[in-house]
Each structure stands twice: as structure tokens, then as C-alpha cells.
Design an enzyme around this catalytic site. Structure first.
Site, short mmCIF file in Angstrom:
data_model
loop_
_atom_site.label_atom_id
_atom_site.label_comp_id
_atom_site.label_asym_id
_atom_site.label_seq_id
_atom_site.Cartn_x
_atom_site.Cartn_y
_atom_site.Cartn_z
N HIS A 1 0.82 -1.22 0.00
CA HIS A 1 0.00 0.00 0.00
C HIS A 1 0.85 1.27 0.00
O HIS A 1 0.31 2.37 -0.12
CB HIS A 1 -0.99 0.00 1.17
CG HIS A 1 -0.39 0.25 2.52
ND1 HIS A 1 0.01 -0.76 3.35
CD2 HIS A 1 -0.12 1.40 3.18
CE1 HIS A 1 0.47 -0.25 4.47
NE2 HIS A 1 0.41 1.07 4.39
N ASP B 1 -0.05 -7.57 1.16
CA ASP B 1 0.47 -6.21 1.32
C ASP B 1 2.00 -6.19 1.40
O ASP B 1 2.57 -5.95 2.46
CB ASP B 1 -0.16 -5.57 2.57
CG ASP B 1 0.10 -4.08 2.67
OD1 ASP B 1 0.44 -3.47 1.64
OD2 ASP B 1 -0.05 -3.54 3.79
N GLN C 1 1.37 5.73 12.17
CA GLN C 1 1.41 6.31 10.84
C GLN C 1 2.84 6.72 10.47
O GLN C 1 3.53 7.37 11.24
CB GLN C 1 0.48 7.52 10.76
CG GLN C 1 -0.97 7.16 10.48
CD GLN C 1 -1.61 6.37 11.61
OE1 GLN C 1 -1.57 6.79 12.76
NE2 GLN C 1 -2.18 5.22 11.29
N GLY C 2 3.27 6.32 9.28
CA GLY C 2 4.62 6.57 8.83
C GLY C 2 5.55 5.39 9.02
O GLY C 2 6.66 5.38 8.51
N ASP C 3 5.09 4.37 9.76
CA ASP C 3 5.89 3.15 9.94
C ASP C 3 5.54 2.08 8.90
O ASP C 3 6.22 1.05 8.83
CB ASP C 3 5.68 2.58 11.34
CG ASP C 3 6.32 3.43 12.41
OD1 ASP C 3 7.44 3.93 12.18
OD2 ASP C 3 5.72 3.60 13.49
N SER C 4 4.49 2.29 8.12
CA SER C 4 4.08 1.32 7.11
C SER C 4 5.27 0.85 6.28
O SER C 4 6.11 1.65 5.86
CB SER C 4 3.04 1.93 6.17
OG SER C 4 1.75 1.83 6.69
#
Length: 261
Positions: free
Chosen positions: A70, A115, A206-209
Site C-alpha cells: 500500500h 500487502d 502512521q509513517g511506519d508502514s
């Protein structure tokens, strides 16, 4: 509803560490670390990668970065991504960067599974405090305690962290993670793995994906997960949900070979 652990607004901005102002991290427009974590030490996790679209990743080989599906728009030529290596401080003058030249996203990727993706670099990366992270090829290491790391938000809705942070989270069984008190059947038990505390407090955000979840293997650290999604960050009864690398290891290896890595 799945909430990706990336910054969707940043995906088209391609803000890189190299273009960041030396202003304090809180002033940076990017809001990409680990909630409840501590600062990592230089060289502790030499495989960690920061990607310019607001995601993390792990160096799979000198020319390939493993990240979340993603985090990328699809398979094909892509020269817009900048990857940063070799530092814990994103503003360090010692950082090493490489541009992408191609992206491979899992053929079965959709908003509810498969993913993962590989980003090919325009040239091989090497240097001090840079190394690769092997992926697990079996379920042997899919339980126990895991390490998570990244530059994402240190609290839900928080700002990007300038320094790499780390934390330890325990495995959560598929049955527990899919229970009515947690994700009520939303987790794909075969292809995803959960980790976190019932009480919350420690998690990716958020931002660690795309960043790795890893643990000690037979001869060093091995990657067992890829940061994927979760309900908020570090909430009680809402552990992080990660792509289960063991399930996709053969496909990842085949794709890497096809990309020359």
C-alpha cells in the site's frame, strides 16, 4: 475498517530526508515513530530504510528494499522514490540515499491482503551502518517477542520523528486478534500476523508502514512481518497487524530474483 500505517497525503509529495530543512522535526510538513519506544543506536538496525513517500522498509539485498504494497502505486518503472540508509538521524550528513528505478507490487495485492512490494534501487547501496535483513522462510519464528522500528509518529496523530525508534511487542494469536474484542474477523489469519499488548501503549503508527517486524533467528535477526495496518495506534485491544512474511517468502524470493536481486 483498515487504517494503513502510512501517510496517504505524502504519497504524491515524495519529500526526502535530503530536502528536509534543519528546522526541528515538529516543524517538518511530513508526518510519517514507534509509539512507546526508545531511540535506536547507530548501526543497531543497519537494514532500516526510510522512503520518501512516508513509509519505512528493510534492505532485502544491496539493490532491493522490501516494503508494504500500500506504500506504492503499482508495478512498473518508478524513479520518484528516494531511499535513505545508514543513519538513525534523518538530518545526518552521513545519510546515504538512492533513487528507485522500478517497483514490484505483489500481484495479488488489494486493500485487504498481499500487502508487500519490492523497490529496486538505481544502484547498489553499501557503506558503514548499512546491511541486509534476511526474511524468514518458515513459521518457526512467527511467535514470541518481536522488535519493531521506524521513524513514524510517536503518538496517534503525532508528527514525524527525526530519530529512529524501536520497541518490543509480543505475538498475538490469530484467534485472539480476530476475537470480538479486537478485530472481529478482519485479520486474514493465513497471511497476516498480529503483535501488541492487550493494554496498548506500544505499537507502530502512521509513517511506519512498510517497515520490518523482526526477531532473533538461528543465526541473526530475521524479518517476520511488514507493518501494514491497525485501528489507531497503541490503543487497548488493537494490536498492530503485519503482513506475514513466512506466507509470502517464496513469492518474495522469486520476485527478487526476477529483479536481479
Amino acid at each position: 475498517m483498515r487504517r494503513w500505517r502510512t501517510l496517504l497525503a505524502v504519497l504524491a509529495a515524495t519529500v526526502t530526508a535530503a530536502t528536509m530543512s534543519p528546522a526541528p522535526a515538529s516543524a517538518d510538513p511530513v508526518t510519517p515513530t514507534v509509539v512507546g519506544g526508545t531511540t535506536a543506536t547507530l548501526g543497531e538496525f543497519p537494514f532500516m530504510v526510510r522512503l520518501s513517500m512516508g513509509c519505512g522498509g528493510a534492505l532485502y539485498s544491496p539493490t532491493l528494499v522490501l516494503t508494504a504494497g500500500h506504500c506504492v502505486s503499482g508495478t512498473g518503472t518508478n524513479t520518484s522514490i528516494t531511499a535513505t540508509f545508514g543513519v538513525i538521524d534523518l538530518q545526518s550528513t552521513s545519510r546515504v540515499t538512492r533513487k528507485s528505478n522500478y517497483v514490484y507490487r505483489a500481484p495479488g495485492y488489494n486493500s485487504t491482503g498481499d500487502d508487500w512490494a519490492l523497490i529496486r534501487l538505481a544502484s547498489a547501496v553499501s557503506g558503514t551502518n548499512i546491511g541486509t535483513l534476511p526474511i524468514t522462510t518458515s513459521t518457526t519464528y512467527d511467535t514470541g517477542n518481536f522488535t519493531i522500528a521506524g521513524w513514524g509518529a510517536a503518538s496517534e496523530g503525532g508528527a514525524q520523528q527525526r530519530y529512529l525508534r524501536k520497541a518490543t511487542v509480543p505475538f498475538v494469536s490469530d484467534t485472539t486478534c480476530n476475537s470480538s474484542s479486537m478485530y472481529a474477523g478482519q485479520v486474514n489469519a493465513a497471511r497476516e500476523i498480529c503483535a501488541g499488548f492487550t493494554a496498548g501503549g506500544v505499537d507502530t503508527c502512521q509513517g511506519d508502514s512498510g517497515g520490518p517486524m523482526f526477531r532473533q533467528g538461528a543465526s541473526g535477526l530475521v524479518q517476520v512481518g511488514i507493518v501494514s495496518w491497525g485501528d489507531g495506534c497503541a490503543r487497548p485491544n488493537k494490536p498492530g497487524v503485519y503482513t506475514q512474511v513466512s506466507y509470502f517468502s517464496a513469492a518474495i524470493k522469486a520476485a527478487a530474483t526476477s529483479l536481479g536481486g
